[in-house]
Design an enzyme around this catalytic site. Structure first.
Site, short mmCIF file in Angstrom:
data_model
loop_
_atom_site.label_atom_id
_atom_site.label_comp_id
_atom_site.label_asym_id
_atom_site.label_seq_id
_atom_site.Cartn_x
_atom_site.Cartn_y
_atom_site.Cartn_z
N ASP A 128 1.41 -8.75 -7.57
CA ASP A 128 0.82 -7.64 -8.33
C ASP A 128 0.32 -6.55 -7.40
OD1 ASP A 128 1.07 -8.61 -11.04
OD2 ASP A 128 -0.41 -10.13 -10.52
N ASP A 136 2.54 -10.57 -1.50
CA ASP A 136 1.79 -10.63 -2.74
C ASP A 136 2.66 -10.02 -3.84
OD1 ASP A 136 -0.57 -10.78 -4.48
OD2 ASP A 136 -0.61 -8.59 -4.26
#
Length: 343
Positions: free
Chosen positions: A80, A78
């Site tokens: 953020d 991922d």
């Protein structure tokens, strides 16, 4: 759950030595700081920020992945609050979506109003997943429409990133360098905007990486640099796993990276059946659902609400790093999997 220590020393590209210790119930968590002088890292104790629920199972996975070799391995991460920091000096860092300013206050305010309406629905524990999925599709579609209608330009993206507070965790560059040397691909999954993420990479890392591919919402600009549409399927927070290889694309020519032979690359990635997955939400565990993997090691970054969420994270991820920890633990792990001397 017993205490376990992993010790290692390696040179890729700096010498780092630390231990990972898992505890039943961590009561205090100290920050981990590295001092970088002439490419030398001082030893750092990460035990206060690391939790491993099932050390024997993790050891078995390490053995299986190491025996298969780097040619069968890939990383899915991922963006953020996983690759990037969650907080700095106590303040929440911006996300790749949140940092974007269109250069039009009216449209920026309308996108903020959408956030204020939909974000509480996103994190609501009582809304059924099917209903929430439809709500997320609405949110993302409306946001993309506003970006187009408001005349977003690539120059505005560059300016937004330059003025933002977004920052990578310490150790991300070194992790990417190690993986690139081993020719191990990295898929960055994000419900954000691929072009914004690429600009963040360009402005915040010292170099580019040919092994890094973006799985996110990609923009289409006209000859004047103005946004006119989005390419491919919509990716939001609840469907990251559905279009992994179809939407994976290497960093495009704005970063000076050759984007040829994508089909061959994707075939090769499907054959890489061992995975390191990194995310900051339990939902990120689904990012590898579209891949027919054999062995997966999952790393969870628990940045907030630690006491409330620790138990679920500990039982869901193989390793959990607390308190916005740096990326050195993940680098230590891959160095154990594939030492610098291994071929």
């Amino acid at each position: 759950m017993r205490v376990i220590s992993f010790w290692t020393r390696f040179h890729a590209p700096s010498s780092i030595r630390f231990s990972i210790v898992c505890h039943n119930h961590p009561q205090t968590h100290s920050s981990c700081n590295f001092r970088h002088d002439n490419h030398q890292m001082e030893p750092c104790e990460l035990s206060a920020n690391t939790v491993i629920a099932h050390p024997r199972a993790l050891t078995d996975k390490i053995t299986l992945i190491r025996d298969a070799g780097p040619s069968k391995f890939q990383v899915i991460a991922d963006f953020d609050a996983t690759l990037t920091r969650y907080r700095v000096n106590g303040l929440r860092r911006q996300t790749s979506h949140g940092l974007l300013q269109q250069g039009n206050a009216y449209y920026d305010a309308k996108r903020q109003a959408l956030y204020d309406h939909y974000h509480p629905l996103e994190i609501s524990p009582v809304i059924p997943i099917d209903e929430k999925t439809k709500l997320m599709e609405e949110w993302w579609s409306k946001t993309h429409e506003l970006l187009i209608e408001g005349g977003l330009t690539y120059d505005a993206i560059k300016k937004s990133v330059a003025n933002s507070s977004i920052a990578f965790r310490e150790g991300v560059t070194e992790l990417f360098e190690f993986l690139e040397k081993k020719e191990i691909p990295v898929l960055i999954f994000s419900a954000g905007l691929a072009d914004v993420i690429e600009e963040v990479l360009r402005q915040n890392l010292d170099r580019t990486f040919k092994n890094v591919k973006i799985v996110s919402n990609r923009m289409v600009f006209n000859d004047d640099g103005q946004l006119v549409s989005f390419k491919g399927n919509l990716i939001h927070v609840l469907n990251k796993n559905e279009h992994a290889l179809d939407m994976a694309a290497p960093l495009h020519d704005r970063l000076g990276v050759d984007i040829g032979e994508e089909d061959e690359e994707n075939v090769n990635m499907k054959e890489r059946r061992n995975v390191l997955l990194m995310g900051d939400h339990l939902g990120d565990l689904r990012m590898s659902d579209g891949l027919d993997y054999e062995t997966r090691i999952s790393i969870g970054f628990l940045n907030d609400n630690i006491e409330k969420s620790l138990e679920s994270y500990r039982e869901s991820f193989d390793l959990v790093y607390l308190n916005d920890a740096p990326m050195w633990g993940a680098l230590e792990l891959v160095s154990r999997l594939f030492s610098t001397e291994a071929r």
